[in-house]
Design a protein around this motif. Structure first.
Motif, PDB file in Angstrom:
ATOM      1  N   MET A   1       0.768  -1.055  -0.055  1.00  0.00           N
ATOM      2  CA  MET A   1       0.062  -0.061  -0.130  1.00  0.00           C
ATOM      3  C   MET A   1       0.869   1.228   0.091  1.00  0.00           C
ATOM      4  SD  MET A   1      -3.133   0.870   2.403  1.00  0.00           S
ATOM      5  CE  MET A   1      -3.503   2.415   2.869  1.00  0.00           C
ATOM      6  N   GLY A   2       0.492   2.126  -0.794  1.00  0.00           N
ATOM      7  CA  GLY A   2       1.271   3.529  -0.862  1.00  0.00           C
ATOM      8  C   GLY A   2       0.116   4.682  -1.066  1.00  0.00           C
ATOM      9  N   TYR A   3       0.847   5.784  -0.959  1.00  0.00           N
ATOM     10  CA  TYR A   3      -0.275   7.102  -0.896  1.00  0.00           C
ATOM     11  C   TYR A   3      -0.220   7.472  -2.568  1.00  0.00           C
ATOM     12  CZ  TYR A   3       0.777   8.561   3.801  1.00  0.00           C
ATOM     13  OH  TYR A   3       0.753   8.851   4.895  1.00  0.00           O
ATOM     14  N   ALA A   4      -1.606   7.862  -2.803  1.00  0.00           N
ATOM     15  CA  ALA A   4      -1.875   8.390  -3.948  1.00  0.00           C
ATOM     16  C   ALA A   4      -2.827   9.562  -3.777  1.00  0.00           C
ATOM     17  CB  ALA A   4      -2.503   7.406  -4.974  1.00  0.00           C
ATOM     18  N   VAL A   5      -1.949  10.851  -3.621  1.00  0.00           N
ATOM     19  CA  VAL A   5      -2.685  11.870  -3.154  1.00  0.00           C
ATOM     20  C   VAL A   5      -2.149  13.259  -3.886  1.00  0.00           C
ATOM     21  CG1 VAL A   5      -3.019  10.939  -0.801  1.00  0.00           C
ATOM     22  CG2 VAL A   5      -0.824  12.450  -1.386  1.00  0.00           C
ATOM     23  N   SER A   6      -3.085  14.162  -3.545  1.00  0.00           N
ATOM     24  CA  SER A   6      -2.630  15.550  -4.123  1.00  0.00           C
ATOM     25  C   SER A   6      -2.894  16.349  -3.123  1.00  0.00           C
ATOM     26  CB  SER A   6      -3.688  16.133  -5.311  1.00  0.00           C
ATOM     27  OG  SER A   6      -3.737  15.010  -6.153  1.00  0.00           O
ATOM     28  N   TRP A   7      -2.075  17.447  -2.833  1.00  0.00           N
ATOM     29  CA  TRP A   7      -2.185  18.451  -1.951  1.00  0.00           C
ATOM     30  C   TRP A   7      -1.743  19.718  -2.495  1.00  0.00           C
ATOM     31  CZ3 TRP A   7       1.841  20.936   0.408  1.00  0.00           C
ATOM     32  CH2 TRP A   7       3.085  20.541   0.342  1.00  0.00           C
ATOM     33  N   CYS A   8      -2.286  20.813  -2.170  1.00  0.00           N
ATOM     34  CA  CYS A   8      -1.610  22.267  -2.488  1.00  0.00           C
ATOM     35  C   CYS A   8      -1.647  22.975  -1.106  1.00  0.00           C
ATOM     36  CB  CYS A   8      -2.560  22.912  -3.395  1.00  0.00           C
ATOM     37  SG  CYS A   8      -4.174  23.385  -2.619  1.00  0.00           S
ATOM     38  N   ALA A   9      -0.637  24.051  -1.294  1.00  0.00           N
ATOM     39  CA  ALA A   9      -0.654  24.780   0.049  1.00  0.00           C
ATOM     40  C   ALA A   9      -0.854  26.300  -0.524  1.00  0.00           C
ATOM     41  CB  ALA A   9       0.638  24.649   0.599  1.00  0.00           C
ATOM     42  N   VAL A  10      -1.622  27.224   0.125  1.00  0.00           N
ATOM     43  CA  VAL A  10      -1.585  28.521   0.052  1.00  0.00           C
ATOM     44  C   VAL A  10      -1.147  29.132   1.348  1.00  0.00           C
ATOM     45  CG1 VAL A  10      -3.134  28.279  -1.882  1.00  0.00           C
ATOM     46  CG2 VAL A  10      -3.931  28.677   0.404  1.00  0.00           C
ATOM     47  N   ARG A  11      -0.749  30.577   1.061  1.00  0.00           N
ATOM     48  CA  ARG A  11      -0.365  31.424   2.296  1.00  0.00           C
ATOM     49  C   ARG A  11      -1.607  31.483   3.046  1.00  0.00           C
ATOM     50  NH1 ARG A  11       5.030  32.400   1.695  1.00  0.00           N
ATOM     51  NH2 ARG A  11       5.638  32.380  -0.511  1.00  0.00           N
ATOM     52  N   GLU A  12      -1.550  31.613   4.227  1.00  0.00           N
ATOM     53  CA  GLU A  12      -2.652  31.702   5.501  1.00  0.00           C
ATOM     54  C   GLU A  12      -3.732  33.093   5.002  1.00  0.00           C
ATOM     55  OE1 GLU A  12      -5.611  30.577   7.681  1.00  0.00           O
ATOM     56  OE2 GLU A  12      -3.766  29.396   7.470  1.00  0.00           O
ATOM     57  N   ALA A  13      -2.922  34.189   4.569  1.00  0.00           N
ATOM     58  CA  ALA A  13      -3.523  35.408   4.559  1.00  0.00           C
ATOM     59  C   ALA A  13      -4.785  35.290   3.452  1.00  0.00           C
ATOM     60  CB  ALA A  13      -2.611  36.623   4.134  1.00  0.00           C
ATOM     61  N   GLY A  14      -4.447  34.350   2.243  1.00  0.00           N
ATOM     62  CA  GLY A  14      -5.516  34.414   1.461  1.00  0.00           C
ATOM     63  C   GLY A  14      -6.407  32.866   1.448  1.00  0.00           C
ATOM     64  N   ALA A  15      -5.858  32.028   2.569  1.00  0.00           N
ATOM     65  CA  ALA A  15      -6.399  30.816   2.663  1.00  0.00           C
ATOM     66  C   ALA A  15      -8.159  30.708   2.479  1.00  0.00           C
ATOM     67  CB  ALA A  15      -5.901  29.962   3.684  1.00  0.00           C
ATOM     68  N   ASP A  16      -8.732  31.416   3.324  1.00  0.00           N
ATOM     69  CA  ASP A  16     -10.214  31.298   3.490  1.00  0.00           C
ATOM     70  C   ASP A  16     -10.890  31.732   1.967  1.00  0.00           C
ATOM     71  OD1 ASP A  16     -10.245  30.617   5.980  1.00  0.00           O
ATOM     72  OD2 ASP A  16     -10.524  32.598   6.847  1.00  0.00           O
ATOM     73  N   ARG A  17     -10.308  32.722   1.419  1.00  0.00           N
ATOM     74  CA  ARG A  17     -10.776  33.191  -0.109  1.00  0.00           C
ATOM     75  C   ARG A  17     -10.627  32.040  -0.932  1.00  0.00           C
ATOM     76  NH1 ARG A  17      -7.607  37.269  -0.952  1.00  0.00           N
ATOM     77  NH2 ARG A  17      -6.231  36.285  -2.267  1.00  0.00           N
ATOM     78  N   PHE A  18      -9.317  31.416  -0.883  1.00  0.00           N
ATOM     79  CA  PHE A  18      -8.957  30.157  -1.737  1.00  0.00           C
ATOM     80  C   PHE A  18      -9.906  29.311  -1.608  1.00  0.00           C
ATOM     81  CE2 PHE A  18      -6.560  26.447  -2.874  1.00  0.00           C
ATOM     82  CZ  PHE A  18      -5.953  26.882  -4.145  1.00  0.00           C
ATOM     83  N   LEU A  19     -10.262  28.757  -0.392  1.00  0.00           N
ATOM     84  CA  LEU A  19     -11.209  27.720  -0.009  1.00  0.00           C
ATOM     85  C   LEU A  19     -12.608  28.143  -0.651  1.00  0.00           C
ATOM     86  CD1 LEU A  19     -10.191  26.717   3.696  1.00  0.00           C
ATOM     87  CD2 LEU A  19      -9.639  25.420   1.504  1.00  0.00           C
ATOM     88  N   GLN A  20     -12.891  29.296  -0.531  1.00  0.00           N
ATOM     89  CA  GLN A  20     -14.314  29.650  -1.016  1.00  0.00           C
ATOM     90  C   GLN A  20     -14.297  29.671  -2.630  1.00  0.00           C
ATOM     91  OE1 GLN A  20     -15.233  33.989  -0.251  1.00  0.00           O
ATOM     92  NE2 GLN A  20     -17.323  33.667  -0.549  1.00  0.00           N
ATOM     93  N   ARG A  21     -13.190  29.924  -3.012  1.00  0.00           N
ATOM     94  CA  ARG A  21     -13.317  29.906  -4.623  1.00  0.00           C
ATOM     95  C   ARG A  21     -13.094  28.558  -5.222  1.00  0.00           C
ATOM     96  NH1 ARG A  21      -8.040  33.631  -6.379  1.00  0.00           N
ATOM     97  NH2 ARG A  21      -9.120  33.134  -8.476  1.00  0.00           N
ATOM     98  N   LEU A  22     -12.798  27.385  -4.286  1.00  0.00           N
ATOM     99  CA  LEU A  22     -12.910  26.313  -4.646  1.00  0.00           C
ATOM    100  C   LEU A  22     -14.249  25.508  -4.200  1.00  0.00           C
ATOM    101  CD1 LEU A  22      -9.289  24.803  -3.506  1.00  0.00           C
ATOM    102  CD2 LEU A  22     -10.121  25.241  -5.928  1.00  0.00           C
ATOM    103  N   GLY A  23     -15.184  26.286  -3.611  1.00  0.00           N
ATOM    104  CA  GLY A  23     -16.206  25.840  -2.884  1.00  0.00           C
ATOM    105  C   GLY A  23     -16.113  24.815  -1.835  1.00  0.00           C
ATOM    106  N   LEU A  24     -15.058  25.019  -1.213  1.00  0.00           N
ATOM    107  CA  LEU A  24     -15.006  24.226   0.029  1.00  0.00           C
ATOM    108  C   LEU A  24     -15.350  24.590   1.309  1.00  0.00           C
ATOM    109  CD1 LEU A  24     -11.371  22.917  -0.981  1.00  0.00           C
ATOM    110  CD2 LEU A  24     -13.392  21.549  -1.246  1.00  0.00           C
ATOM    111  N   ARG A  25     -15.956  23.777   1.926  1.00  0.00           N
ATOM    112  CA  ARG A  25     -16.716  24.327   3.337  1.00  0.00           C
ATOM    113  C   ARG A  25     -16.193  23.216   4.500  1.00  0.00           C
ATOM    114  NH1 ARG A  25     -17.074  27.746   0.416  1.00  0.00           N
ATOM    115  NH2 ARG A  25     -19.074  28.801  -0.322  1.00  0.00           N
TER     116      ARG A  25
END
Length: 183
Positions: A1-25
């Motif tokens: 078994m191994g990982y099969a994943v994607s992750w991204c990172a954004v600076r905290e100052a714009g993170a809430d706006r980024f999540l909103q733009r992705l439609g994530l709650r």
């Protein structure tokens, strides 16, 4: 078994706006390790990680990243340990600034490096190549070259998919759900 994943990172100052733009709650649930399809964690390094528990996130493709990175940096990592494929890339100003990729189907060799690469690449690459040679080079049973894109991302953000991160604020991930993305 191994990982099969994607992750991204954004600076905290714009993170809430980024999540909103992705439609994530947030769902209100938390996890010590990211087991759900989508989760998010704050890091004390000033970054927020968004975890997608599959290789190749359908809402973080090149067109999405171009739009999402118009006014902020977005670092993306893709990991598919079953075939020893890894990549990291930084998007900023609507363009991909650099890209690192290792496709391991032919063993522990080969690194694609494009763009204005971070200074941290050279020492990381030298160290991983040294370890690879010490283990037997191309004939080794381990692939240290796979780690290069991921270690560069870790050096910049403070997070790696397969390590416990001392940088997690509150020590957990917030489970997210996707509603509708906003422009």
């Amino acid at each position: 078994m191994g990982y099969a994943v994607s992750w991204c990172a954004v600076r905290e100052a714009g993170a809430d706006r980024f999540l909103q733009r992705l439609g994530l709650r947030p769902t209100g649930e938390v996890e010590e390790s990211p087991e759900s399809l989508i989760s998010s964690a704050q890091l004390d390094t000033g970054w927020r990680v968004i975890w997608y528990n599959k290789y190749g996130c359908p809402f973080l493709g090149p067109d999405d990243l171009s739009s999402l990175s118009f006014d902020q940096d977005v670092l993306l990592c893709l990991i598919e340990e079953h075939v020893m494929a890894s990549s990291s890339e930084l998007w900023s100003g609507g363009k991909r600034k650099w890209f690192l990729s290792h496709e391991g189907e032919n063993g522990p060799k080969g690194l694609t490096a494009i763009g204005n690469l971070p200074e941290t690449l050279a020492p990381i690459q030298e160290e991983m190549q040294r370890l690879q040679l010490a283990e037997g080079g191309d004939e080794a049973g381990v692939d240290y070259i796979f780690e290069i894109p991921l270690n560069v991302a870790q050096d910049l953000v403070g997070f790696k998919h397969d390590e416990e991160s001392a940088h997690l604020i509150d020590g957990h991930f917030h489970v997210m759900r996707r509603v509708s993305a906003s422009p």
